[in-house]
Enzyme design. Sequence first.
Site, PDB file in Angstrom:
ATOM      1  CB  CYS A  55      -0.940  -0.013   1.211  1.00 44.64           C
ATOM      2  SG  CYS A  55      -0.151  -0.522   2.748  1.00 44.64           S
ATOM      3  CG  HIS A  58      -0.857   4.068   4.534  1.00 45.64           C
ATOM      4  ND1 HIS A  58      -1.601   3.734   5.643  1.00 45.64           N
ATOM      5  CD2 HIS A  58      -0.386   2.892   4.027  1.00 45.64           C
ATOM      6  CE1 HIS A  58      -1.590   2.409   5.791  1.00 45.64           C
ATOM      7  NE2 HIS A  58      -0.870   1.871   4.824  1.00 45.64           N
TER       8      HIS A  58
END
Length: 342
Positions: free
Chosen positions: A139, A251
Amino acid sequence: MSERFIEQKDGYNVAVVGATGAVGATMLEILAERDFPIAELTPVASSRSAGSAITFKGKEYIVQDLATFDPSGVDIALFSAGGSTSKEHAPRFAAAGCYVVDNSSAWRMDEEIALVVPEVNPEALEMARDNKIIANPNCSTIQMVVALNPLHDAVPIERVVVSTYQAVSGAGGKAMEELAKQTGQLLNAQSVDVNVFPARIAFNVIPHIDVFMDDGYTKEERKMMDETCKIMGADIAVTATTARVPVFYGHSESVNITFGGPMNAETARSVLADADGVCVVDDPSGEDYPMPSEAAGTDPVWVGRIRDDGSYPNSLHLWIVADNVRKGAALNAVQIAEILIR
Ligand code: A2P
């Protein structure tokens, strides 16, 4: 134009393996949102949740047990059920003629396996024509390379130093429950239960994601370093520090880049403004910059705080934020599936 991967049909048979998990549920959501042409949908998970129902476009589907599920006739399987599950079952699906887009780290660094971010290296999918397995990258790596690649095309990148601030959803549904539970416990002056993370995550920052390796890096950091070079097809010196923060979705990354030739913030800003999959939000005078609270639930990779690094020639800083469950996992996998049926 190259040959199609899957023969053209009105709808394709799609299995989502790990359909009851955090990423699997988002895969289903994104397939519905983007109106992916589906003839037959099969949610698959472990025997623990087999027999339960999930809803897709207002209709209920019964979850099948992966251990006994026969993949014959499935065109595309999106896997997000962990590395060991994928190692064991992805080859079985591929042997039945099904394309597997796998979100685990099981196949990513295998030389024979395509590791694909559609905005960066869609051509790598050619590798999957025979083996039928495609790896979805880590990710944090996905959102970073979407921003790095257009800059690298403008002026080759020599070195990247990245520090991450990663949301708990990257560690799955149980990890999100742990943050919520610990937050409640601490606000009520109770002792906390630590099960999923190596330390308390509520009101804390843990500089440790995945296991430690002999060289002192964690495996998450190693994934960012190795996968970036494989996806971009470039020998870039990458070093990473990955940390878990008490954020549910999104994130964030602080990225310092050194280029092999002249590059500055102004040029980078205009390159990124035109880049596929990127949205620039960068207005210090208006205190405008990307944050996970705003990136959560969205598709782009958000880039801001673009500034020259005065401490070193041809270097700059970026702040990159994306929804880790969407672009960092489920959306990237669905985008790959969309190329397979194009
Ligand atoms: P299950 O709900 O049956 O445990 P998350 O990443 O949110 O923790 O979700 C993990 C997903 O992977 C879930 O859908 C989970 O199913 C599935 N999963 C985990 N282990 C296996 C396995 N051995 N076989 C099939 N599915 C699995």
